[in-house]
Motif scaffolding. Structure first.
Motif, PDB file in Angstrom:
ATOM      1  N   ASP A 166       0.819  -1.217   0.000  1.00  0.00           N
ATOM      2  CA  ASP A 166       0.000   0.000   0.000  1.00  0.00           C
ATOM      3  C   ASP A 166       0.848   1.260   0.000  1.00  0.00           C
ATOM      4  O   ASP A 166       2.004   1.246   0.407  1.00  0.00           O
ATOM      5  N   ASP A 167       0.218   2.343  -0.435  1.00  0.00           N
ATOM      6  CA  ASP A 167       0.882   3.643  -0.338  1.00  0.00           C
ATOM      7  C   ASP A 167       0.182   4.469   0.735  1.00  0.00           C
ATOM      8  O   ASP A 167      -0.924   4.140   1.170  1.00  0.00           O
ATOM      9  N   VAL A 168       0.829   5.537   1.155  1.00  0.00           N
ATOM     10  CA  VAL A 168       0.359   6.240   2.341  1.00  0.00           C
ATOM     11  C   VAL A 168       0.745   7.722   2.275  1.00  0.00           C
ATOM     12  O   VAL A 168       1.785   8.072   1.713  1.00  0.00           O
ATOM     13  N   ILE A 169      -0.133   8.553   2.833  1.00  0.00           N
ATOM     14  CA  ILE A 169       0.180   9.983   2.963  1.00  0.00           C
ATOM     15  C   ILE A 169       0.010  10.377   4.428  1.00  0.00           C
ATOM     16  O   ILE A 169      -1.010  10.057   5.050  1.00  0.00           O
ATOM     17  N   VAL A 170       1.016  11.042   4.972  1.00  0.00           N
ATOM     18  CA  VAL A 170       0.957  11.528   6.356  1.00  0.00           C
ATOM     19  C   VAL A 170       0.393  12.943   6.313  1.00  0.00           C
ATOM     20  O   VAL A 170       0.834  13.770   5.512  1.00  0.00           O
ATOM     21  N   PHE A 251      -3.686   4.618   2.337  1.00  0.00           N
ATOM     22  CA  PHE A 251      -3.759   4.984   3.756  1.00  0.00           C
ATOM     23  C   PHE A 251      -3.438   6.462   3.948  1.00  0.00           C
ATOM     24  O   PHE A 251      -2.593   7.019   3.242  1.00  0.00           O
ATOM     25  N   VAL A 252      -4.136   7.060   4.912  1.00  0.00           N
ATOM     26  CA  VAL A 252      -3.812   8.418   5.334  1.00  0.00           C
ATOM     27  C   VAL A 252      -3.491   8.323   6.820  1.00  0.00           C
ATOM     28  O   VAL A 252      -4.325   7.869   7.609  1.00  0.00           O
ATOM     29  N   VAL A 253      -2.268   8.683   7.182  1.00  0.00           N
ATOM     30  CA  VAL A 253      -1.892   8.672   8.597  1.00  0.00           C
ATOM     31  C   VAL A 253      -2.047  10.101   9.119  1.00  0.00           C
ATOM     32  O   VAL A 253      -1.385  11.027   8.663  1.00  0.00           O
ATOM     33  N   LEU A 254      -2.982  10.237  10.050  1.00  0.00           N
ATOM     34  CA  LEU A 254      -3.328  11.561  10.557  1.00  0.00           C
ATOM     35  C   LEU A 254      -2.653  11.744  11.910  1.00  0.00           C
ATOM     36  O   LEU A 254      -2.950  11.017  12.864  1.00  0.00           O
ATOM     37  N   ASP A 255      -1.747  12.695  11.963  1.00  0.00           N
ATOM     38  CA  ASP A 255      -1.046  12.976  13.217  1.00  0.00           C
ATOM     39  C   ASP A 255      -1.801  14.101  13.934  1.00  0.00           C
ATOM     40  O   ASP A 255      -1.801  15.244  13.480  1.00  0.00           O
ATOM     41  N   LEU A 256      -2.455  13.754  15.037  1.00  0.00           N
ATOM     42  CA  LEU A 256      -3.239  14.757  15.775  1.00  0.00           C
ATOM     43  C   LEU A 256      -2.427  15.297  16.949  1.00  0.00           C
ATOM     44  O   LEU A 256      -1.736  14.529  17.632  1.00  0.00           O
ATOM     45  N   PRO A 257      -2.525  16.608  17.209  1.00  0.00           N
ATOM     46  CA  PRO A 257      -1.797  17.160  18.364  1.00  0.00           C
ATOM     47  C   PRO A 257      -2.520  16.803  19.664  1.00  0.00           C
ATOM     48  O   PRO A 257      -3.716  16.485  19.646  1.00  0.00           O
TER      49      PRO A 257
END
Ligand SMILES: Nc1ncnc2c1ncn2[C@@H]1O[C@H](COP(=O)(O)OP(=O)(O)OP(=O)(O)O)[C@@H](O)[C@H]1O
Ligand SMILES: [Mg+2]
Length: 409
Positions: A166-170, A251-257
């Motif tokens: 898979d590919d992914v975007i942060v 995939f989308v990797v969502l970095d939440l504060p």
């Protein structure tokens, strides 16, 4: 919408070849990988005896319907289950068209074809809502500040891009203090703040341009990380951006504060997976318990959040255990990521991922396992599935069609 698929076209005539080549240059196929191979449908058979089938096969065939069916039956034997097939033929016969569609072929086009027809056909196959790339959103949230949530999120994204198919975007949503740019050694001109500040102007291709590409499997929509001229996160704008980003990767990797604002909660509720990152101490245990209860309720029984313990050091007797967390939260911790300051600091200071610093480290194994546990797919070895195309078994369907034709005489 540009499609991100692999296409192999087996052409017979120069006109078909030219039409496919022209289609390749269109924006809609700009992210696709297209190969044109001469020789028509019969050339596809020996080719797929040694090669994987792509997402889409376009095959031209000049002979009669019985030959087309016979060739397709052979093709079905070597096709990956998800591969779609479009046939280009000479026979203008509605019965042949129906027979092929019944047999699982996605479309039958009459030669000569135009580039436009190729593009429209690809659109119609891949604009099916069930087929469209709709990346899974993995939202990472540290139950307390500084527990390593961003580090885990980036390394998981990296593991997805390296160890899965898979590919992914942060997407770094920590507008003022986000570290995705530093972590991936990127200094992007456009950031999430630019996207958020003009939501009405946004379209998929603009959002795509805001994503910094590390390679073809991994991209980052970084935060500006500036405290001056702060851009607030508007929930509707973020939602719109995420809908567009999820059309670009699996995939989308969502970095939440670590801030408790309505939009953060909303992201944790709506994401495909909510990953709570905790350090094994009492304060983290309390927050993890509260969040597990709240998100368990809001996300529904079948979609509980995931819990990950980071910086675990079994030699430190003062740390709480996975069992403590399981008892308090009702969630079995997915992975325990080992505590290793040297590894993670070296990586962070070099703009690298832990797996690039030390591929054999057990923390890297944990992050790789986490990527798979979150749904990243292990690359398949050549699938020799007996011919299921588009979720239907081409071979079964062809058998039925043969039976029907034989009966009919
Ligand atoms: N498993 C680990 N072992 C050792 N150090 C780690 C580990 N994971 C993260 N760290 C370190 O912890 C520090 C904080 O990491 P990070 O910024 O990812 O945390 P965070 O939870 O995102 O923080 P914030 O609340 O500011 O968003 C960094 O210095 C990072 O290198
Ligand atoms: Mg962070």
């Amino acid at each position: 919408m540009s499609h991100k698929i692999t296409i192999e076209a087996f052409t017979l005539s120069a006109a078909t070849k030219a039409a496919v080549e022209e289609a390749c240059r269109d924006r809609r196929l700009s992210r696709s990988q297209v190969s044109v191979i001469e020789g028509g449908l019969s050339a596809a058979l020996p080719y797929y005896n040694v090669n994987h089938t792509p997402n889409l096969i376009i095959a031209e065939e000049a002979s009669d319907d019985a030959t087309i069916l016979e060739q397709l039956e052979k093709l079905a034997e070597v096709c990956d289950p998800t591969t779609k097939v479009v046939v280009i033929g000479q026979v203008n016969d509605i019965r042949l068209y129906r027979t092929l569609i019944q047999a699982g072929v996605s479309e039958y086009l009459m030669a000569p074809i135009s580039a436009r027809q190729v593009l429209d056909t690809v659109d119609s196959i891949y604009s099916d809502p069930g087929m469209k790339t709709r990346g899974k959103i993995l939202a990472f949230f540290g139950v307390r500040g500084g527990v390593g949530s961003s580090t885990v999120a980036y390394n998981t994204a990296w593991a997805i891009s390296r160890f899965s198919s898979d590919d992914v975007i942060v997407v770094d949503t920590d507008i003022a203090f986000g570290t995705a740019g530093l972590a991936f050694n990127q200094d992007p001109k456009q950031t999430l703040a630019d996207a958020l500040s003009n939501p009405e102007r946004l379209d998929a291709s603009l959002v795509e341009r805001f994503v910094s590409r590390i390679d073809d499997r991994l991209g980052v929509l970084a935060a500006p990380a500036v405290v001056r001229g702060f851009t607030p996160v508007e929930p509707e704008a973020l939602e719109k951006i995420l809908e567009m980003v999820r059309g670009l990767a699996n995939f989308v990797v969502l970095d939440l504060p670590h801030v408790w604002l309505p939009w953060v909660q909303e992201c944790l509720v709506t994401a495909d997976e909510a990953v709570l990152v905790a350090y094994p101490d009492l304060a983290n245990l309390r927050e993890a318990k509260n969040l597990a209860e709240l998100l368990g309720e809001l996300r529904g029984e079948g979609s509980k959040p995931k819990l990950l313990l980071n910086r675990v050091d079994s030699t430190r007797k003062t740390q709480l255990t996975a069992k403590d967390f399981q008892e308090a939260t009702g969630l079995e911790p997915l992975q325990l990521v080992a505590n290793d300051r040297a590894l993670f600091e070296t990586a962070a200071n070099n703009g690298q991922m832990a797996g690039e610093v030390n591929p054999n480290h057990k923390a890297v194994d944990s992050l790789k396992a986490l990527a798979l546990a979150l749904g990243a797919r292990v690359p398949q070895s050549k699938a020799r599935n007996p011919g299921a195309l588009g979720g239907q078994s081409l071979q079964e369907n062809l058998n039925r069609v043969w039976q029907y034709l034989i009966k009919k005489g």
